[in-house]
Scaffold this motif. Structure first.
Motif, PDB file in Angstrom:
ATOM      1  N   THR A  84     -11.692  66.657  76.854  1.00 12.32           N
ATOM      2  CA  THR A  84     -10.372  66.615  77.153  1.00 12.32           C
ATOM      3  C   THR A  84     -10.233  65.161  78.096  1.00 12.32           C
ATOM      4  N   SER A  85      -8.952  65.166  78.243  1.00  8.87           N
ATOM      5  CA  SER A  85      -8.632  63.708  78.757  1.00  8.87           C
ATOM      6  C   SER A  85      -7.626  64.240  79.936  1.00  8.87           C
ATOM      7  N   SER A  90      -4.127  66.809  77.902  1.00  7.14           N
ATOM      8  CA  SER A  90      -3.732  67.273  76.748  1.00  7.14           C
ATOM      9  C   SER A  90      -4.224  68.375  76.407  1.00  7.14           C
ATOM     10  N   LEU A  93      -6.367  67.957  72.014  1.00  6.21           N
ATOM     11  CA  LEU A  93      -7.032  66.366  71.735  1.00  6.21           C
ATOM     12  C   LEU A  93      -7.458  66.472  70.395  1.00  6.21           C
ATOM     13  N   ASP A  97      -7.421  61.035  68.306  1.00 12.18           N
ATOM     14  CA  ASP A  97      -6.509  60.768  69.723  1.00 12.18           C
ATOM     15  C   ASP A  97      -7.706  59.910  70.479  1.00 12.18           C
ATOM     16  N   TYR A  98      -7.685  58.691  70.371  1.00 13.96           N
ATOM     17  CA  TYR A  98      -8.576  57.873  71.457  1.00 13.96           C
ATOM     18  C   TYR A  98      -7.882  56.709  71.936  1.00 13.96           C
ATOM     19  N   THR A 102      -8.438  55.344  78.400  1.00 12.19           N
ATOM     20  CA  THR A 102      -8.350  56.649  78.850  1.00 12.19           C
ATOM     21  C   THR A 102      -9.616  57.373  79.253  1.00 12.19           C
ATOM     22  N   TYR A 104     -12.169  60.421  79.364  1.00 11.11           N
ATOM     23  CA  TYR A 104     -12.411  61.711  78.799  1.00 11.11           C
ATOM     24  C   TYR A 104     -13.542  62.364  79.314  1.00 11.11           C
ATOM     25  N   ASN A 187     -14.041  67.041  69.071  1.00  8.83           N
ATOM     26  CA  ASN A 187     -12.978  66.318  68.836  1.00  8.83           C
ATOM     27  C   ASN A 187     -13.237  64.885  69.390  1.00  8.83           C
TER      28      ASN A 187
END
Length: 397
Positions: A84-85, A90, A93, A97-98, A102, A104, A187
């Motif tokens: 998760t970020s 979010s 994710l 999505d990278y 960010t 994580y 993910n």
């Protein structure tokens, strides 16, 4: 001959250390997989969700508020996502999505995530320290081989296997966790995980080299390990200190709306890939410290075995290094007078003198400098004090 001596002395310990380092990665993957399975197979999850439906929310970026999940399945999917970020948060994710800027974090963490941050520096510290304290250096120096050769052989036969085991263990972790957690819940792509492996290895390489440097420079059985412990504590505060410095600069320039990436240091393997520049700097710093240790090893004296510093000629450079590193972290992570000063001045329009934060920084730096001077120059200080007292006693007598 040197190879056979090192193999005979360290074979069992080296094999155990390498297996332990590799085992940390494998064991961590197994534990995290078991945690994920517990959530996946939780029979009470749906009932608990229905009972607290309105209280279980997520942050909606468009509405800019916390909103309840539309269904249990939506909530379940968000909880089963492995990464998760938080900037921004979010609920869904995907692997694609990278962003390198960010942060994580895994939903499933264990104490073993950070185990190598302690284990690897400890191994590096003992690489030279143990031979000095057990008198093995005296035997090595009597063999007739040059000290350059002894140092190089120790790196080749002891340090490199440990460093390779880090790469093997963390790579196995990436492969295992990616294969054990099914899509789409895993993910993160395998490429993202291996990018994280490289960044994590850069940090561990620096910790290994810096700890080996400490172990090669100190000789006191109490203050040597204490120095390592203090270094590791300060190192854990280093990321926040750097981020605080950048935030203060942005705050002063009025560009705080452009946040600085919190991805410079990758403490454990995951979706976060880190920074290539931070990796390069960490590796170069590690190589520099090992080169410094290599040069000082040539002039290592066995007479100062219990001294804090084994190399008297390095006292001032070590004092500067300790003082600057420690005061930098304390001034920005523990006290940080500038953050409060800038916030009050810019947002609360409070006119305060700049002398306040400057005095705090100066006081902290001077205090740290004095403490480091006592530690580094302790033997010299006590020797001069003893001579002074002898002179006074001689005059009064």
């Amino acid at each position: 001959m040197i190879r056979s001596i090192f193999v005979e002395r360290y074979k069992k310990v080296l094999i155990a250390a390498c297996l332990l380092v590799i085992g940390v990665g494998v064991f961590n993957a197994v534990i995290q997989n078991n945690q994920w399975k517990e959530v996946y197979n939780d029979p009470n999850a749906k009932a608990s969700f229905e009972e607290n439906r309105n209280e279980i929310t997520y942050w909606d970026e468009e509405k800019e508020e916390n909103v309840p999940y539309a269904s249990y399945q939506e909530y379940r999917n968000s909880q089963l996502l492995f990464y998760t970020s938080y900037l921004p948060y979010s609920k869904s994710l995907r692997a694609s999505d990278y962003s390198s800027d960010t942060s994580y974090q895994s939903h499933f963490t264990t104490y073993f995530n950070s185990a190598l941050l302690l284990l690897v520096p400890l191994i590096g510290f003992l690489l030279f320290f143990i031979d000095q304290k057990t008198g093995f250096n005296q035997f090595l120096f009597s063999l007739g081989a040059s000290r350059k050769e002894l140092f190089k052989k120790k790196i080749i036969y002891l340090a490199i296997p440990v460093l390779l085991s880090i790469l093997v263990g963390q790579s196995l972790y990436a492969l295992l966790i990616h294969s054990l957690i099914p899509a789409p819940y895993m993910n993160a792509t395998l490429g993202q995980l291996f990018t994280s492996v490289i960044s994590n290895f850069s940090l561990l390489f620096f910790l290994f080299c810096s700890s080996a440097f400490i172990g090669s420079m100190v000789g006191n059985i109490f203050f040597g390990p204490l120095t390592l412990a203090v270094f590791l504590l300060l190192r854990s505060w280093l990321p926040n200190s750097i981020y605080s410095l950048v935030d203060n600069i942005k705050l002063a320039r009025g560009t705080i709306n452009k946040p600085f990436s919190r991805t410079l240091f990758v403490d454990f393997v995951g979706k976060m890939g880190g920074s290539i520049w931070a990796n390069v700097i960490l590796v170069l710093l590690g190589l520099f410290l090992m080169f410094w240790a290599y040069k000082k090893y040539q002039s290592l004296s066995l007479e100062n075995d219990n001294a804090y510093l084994l190399h008297k000629e390095s006292r001032w450079s070590i004092w500067w290094l300790m003082t600057l590193f420690t005061s930098f972290i304390l001034n920005l992570n523990v006290f940080d007078p500038w953050s409060n000063f800038l916030i009050r001045k810019i947002f609360e329009h409070v006119n305060e003198s700049i002398i306040g934060p400057i005095l705090v920084n100066v006081s902290v730096t001077l205090t740290v400098g004095c403490i480091c001077a006592i530690v580094v120059f302790f033997s010299g200080i006590t020797r001069k004090a003893a001579k002074t007292f002898d002179k006074l006693n001689h005059r009064t007598g």
